[in-house]
Motif scaffolding. Structure first.
Motif, mmCIF file in Angstrom:
data_model
loop_
_atom_site.group_PDB
_atom_site.id
_atom_site.type_symbol
_atom_site.label_atom_id
_atom_site.label_comp_id
_atom_site.label_asym_id
_atom_site.label_seq_id
_atom_site.Cartn_x
_atom_site.Cartn_y
_atom_site.Cartn_z
ATOM 1 N N ALA A 1 0.816 -1.205 0.000
ATOM 2 C CA ALA A 1 0.000 0.000 0.000
ATOM 3 C C ALA A 1 0.855 1.262 0.000
ATOM 4 O O ALA A 1 1.942 1.307 0.587
ATOM 5 N N THR A 2 0.352 2.290 -0.665
ATOM 6 C CA THR A 2 0.996 3.600 -0.651
ATOM 7 C C THR A 2 -0.079 4.669 -0.746
ATOM 8 O O THR A 2 -1.190 4.422 -1.241
ATOM 9 N N GLU A 3 0.231 5.853 -0.267
ATOM 10 C CA GLU A 3 -0.688 6.974 -0.401
ATOM 11 C C GLU A 3 -0.470 7.723 -1.708
ATOM 12 O O GLU A 3 -1.322 8.498 -2.128
ATOM 13 N N ASP A 4 0.691 7.481 -2.357
ATOM 14 C CA ASP A 4 1.010 8.174 -3.603
ATOM 15 C C ASP A 4 1.907 7.268 -4.444
ATOM 16 O O ASP A 4 3.106 7.149 -4.181
ATOM 17 N N ALA A 5 1.318 6.605 -5.436
ATOM 18 C CA ALA A 5 2.062 5.639 -6.245
ATOM 19 C C ALA A 5 3.193 6.303 -7.016
ATOM 20 O O ALA A 5 4.278 5.721 -7.182
ATOM 21 N N ASP A 6 2.974 7.522 -7.490
ATOM 22 C CA ASP A 6 4.013 8.209 -8.269
ATOM 23 C C ASP A 6 5.216 8.566 -7.396
ATOM 24 O O ASP A 6 6.366 8.374 -7.793
ATOM 25 N N GLU A 7 4.932 9.050 -6.210
ATOM 26 C CA GLU A 7 6.014 9.393 -5.289
ATOM 27 C C GLU A 7 6.787 8.142 -4.880
ATOM 28 O O GLU A 7 8.023 8.153 -4.812
ATOM 29 N N THR A 8 6.063 7.052 -4.622
ATOM 30 C CA THR A 8 6.725 5.795 -4.246
ATOM 31 C C THR A 8 7.569 5.260 -5.395
ATOM 32 O O THR A 8 8.675 4.754 -5.178
ATOM 33 N N ALA A 9 7.083 5.378 -6.621
ATOM 34 C CA ALA A 9 7.844 4.924 -7.779
ATOM 35 C C ALA A 9 9.168 5.686 -7.893
ATOM 36 O O ALA A 9 10.220 5.098 -8.177
ATOM 37 N N GLU A 10 9.126 6.988 -7.654
ATOM 38 C CA GLU A 10 10.356 7.772 -7.710
ATOM 39 C C GLU A 10 11.322 7.356 -6.608
ATOM 40 O O GLU A 10 12.535 7.278 -6.816
ATOM 41 N N SER A 11 10.773 7.048 -5.430
ATOM 42 C CA SER A 11 11.611 6.608 -4.325
ATOM 43 C C SER A 11 12.257 5.261 -4.644
ATOM 44 O O SER A 11 13.430 5.033 -4.327
ATOM 45 N N ILE A 12 11.487 4.362 -5.278
ATOM 46 C CA ILE A 12 12.026 3.055 -5.662
ATOM 47 C C ILE A 12 13.202 3.228 -6.611
ATOM 48 O O ILE A 12 14.261 2.596 -6.449
ATOM 49 N N ARG A 13 13.055 4.103 -7.607
ATOM 50 C CA ARG A 13 14.142 4.345 -8.563
ATOM 51 C C ARG A 13 15.368 4.927 -7.856
ATOM 52 O O ARG A 13 16.503 4.498 -8.100
ATOM 53 N N SER A 14 15.151 5.898 -6.981
ATOM 54 C CA SER A 14 16.280 6.562 -6.323
ATOM 55 C C SER A 14 17.010 5.641 -5.361
ATOM 56 O O SER A 14 18.182 5.876 -5.052
ATOM 57 N N CYS A 15 16.325 4.574 -4.902
ATOM 58 C CA CYS A 15 16.950 3.618 -3.972
ATOM 59 C C CYS A 15 17.518 2.402 -4.688
ATOM 60 O O CYS A 15 17.915 1.425 -4.042
ATOM 61 N N GLY A 16 17.561 2.433 -6.023
ATOM 62 C CA GLY A 16 18.198 1.356 -6.772
ATOM 63 C C GLY A 16 17.264 0.307 -7.308
ATOM 64 O O GLY A 16 17.720 -0.679 -7.904
ATOM 65 N N GLY A 17 15.953 0.477 -7.116
ATOM 66 C CA GLY A 17 14.994 -0.470 -7.658
ATOM 67 C C GLY A 17 14.582 -0.103 -9.070
ATOM 68 O O GLY A 17 15.087 0.861 -9.661
ATOM 69 N N THR A 18 13.651 -0.842 -9.630
ATOM 70 C CA THR A 18 13.183 -0.644 -10.999
ATOM 71 C C THR A 18 11.670 -0.559 -11.020
ATOM 72 O O THR A 18 10.996 -1.306 -10.306
ATOM 73 N N VAL A 19 11.143 0.335 -11.823
ATOM 74 C CA VAL A 19 9.701 0.428 -12.057
ATOM 75 C C VAL A 19 9.453 -0.082 -13.467
ATOM 76 O O VAL A 19 9.829 0.566 -14.446
ATOM 77 N N ALA A 20 8.837 -1.261 -13.580
ATOM 78 C CA ALA A 20 8.657 -1.908 -14.878
ATOM 79 C C ALA A 20 7.367 -1.501 -15.560
ATOM 80 O O ALA A 20 7.296 -1.419 -16.786
#
Length: 256
Positions: free
Chosen positions: A78-97
């Motif tokens: 769960a997240t309150e903001d999917a776009d913000e979480t996606a950016e955080s995932i990218r900045s922490c080394g993850g991938t948004v597919a």
């Protein structure tokens, strides 16, 4: 029992499966868990929601014919903001597919992976808050990340704000993720014991009334028993795969 309400960020709130044979997969899970099905959002193609006693518990979609992705149950956090979480995932080394994108009026979602490649979803709830019941047989009751080392927990804590914690598992690399003081998921570092053909991955546990009988039923329905029923700290467990290869754990939780 858990009712469908908006979950705190980081809490697993839904599980979904993408397959090639949607009709055959529905038949398998109907026979195994007594699920019924209703149409769901089709932004990513044909998709159904599984119901147990009239309450939504999981989703299953059909992959395009030309897409040959790994068939696996995917937990959504769960997240309150999917776009913000996606950016955080990218900045922490993850991938948004995939995404973030809207799933009709249900909510906004993304499909992502952590730095080791383990796939998970992100869900910003609108009309659809996720799994409407957890606990009765046929419902998802836990999610665990099987990974090389639990140090990957730093990624999940940075993105979702999980509170660090460990489980009482002497001699094992094991950690529990907490949200608002409640355990919501676990990390299990198994090093080289990870299957080479799968790598790090999330595992969903489904409650059943009788693990041994359910494992036999899986085999009889064309699935496979990968790890025979055994007793563990969480209860009685068996690791199985459906006919398309999606791996999951059957569990009769301790104390039930």
């Amino acid at each position: 029992m858990t009712e469908a309400t908006r979950r705190p960020p980081g809490t697993p709130c839904w599980v979904s499966l993408m397959v090639h044979g949607l009709d055959a997969t529905q038949e398998f899970y109907k026979a195994l868990f007594d699920w019924e099905f209703v149409p769901g959002p089709e932004q990513l193609g044909p998709y159904v929601r599984a119901l147990l006693g009239g309450r939504e518990v999981a989703g299953i979609g059909r992959l395009p014919v030309d897409r040959h992705l790994r068939i696996a149950w995917t937990p959504y956090l769960a997240t309150e903001d999917a776009d913000e979480t996606a950016e955080s995932i990218r900045s922490c080394g993850g991938t948004v597919a995939v995404g973030p994108l809207d799933a009709g009026e249900a909510g906004r979602m993304a499909i992502c992976s952590d730095p080791t490649g383990a796939v998970f979803g992100v869900w910003q709830a609108e009309a659809h808050h996720g799994t409407a019941t957890a606990g009765p047989p046929g419902t998802p009751v836990w999610n665990e990340l099987l990974t090389y080392e639990t140090s990957i927990g730093k990624f999940y804590r940075s993105v979702f704000g999980f509170e660090p914690g460990t489980a009482d598992a002497p001699g094992h690399d094991y950690a529990t993720l907490f949200v608002d003081g409640a355990p919501v998921a676990s990390l299990h570092g198994v090093g080289d014991a990870l299957p080479r053909d799968r790598g790090p991955h999330w595992m969903t546990y489904f409650e059943v009334a009788d693990v041994d009988a359910a494992a036999r039923l899986v085999a009889g329905l064309g699935g496979r028993v990968l790890s025979p029923p055994r007793d563990g700290t969480a209860g009685r467990l068996a690791v199985v795969a459906d006919p398309e290869g999606a791996v999951f754990t059957l569990v009769r939780s301790a104390g039930r």
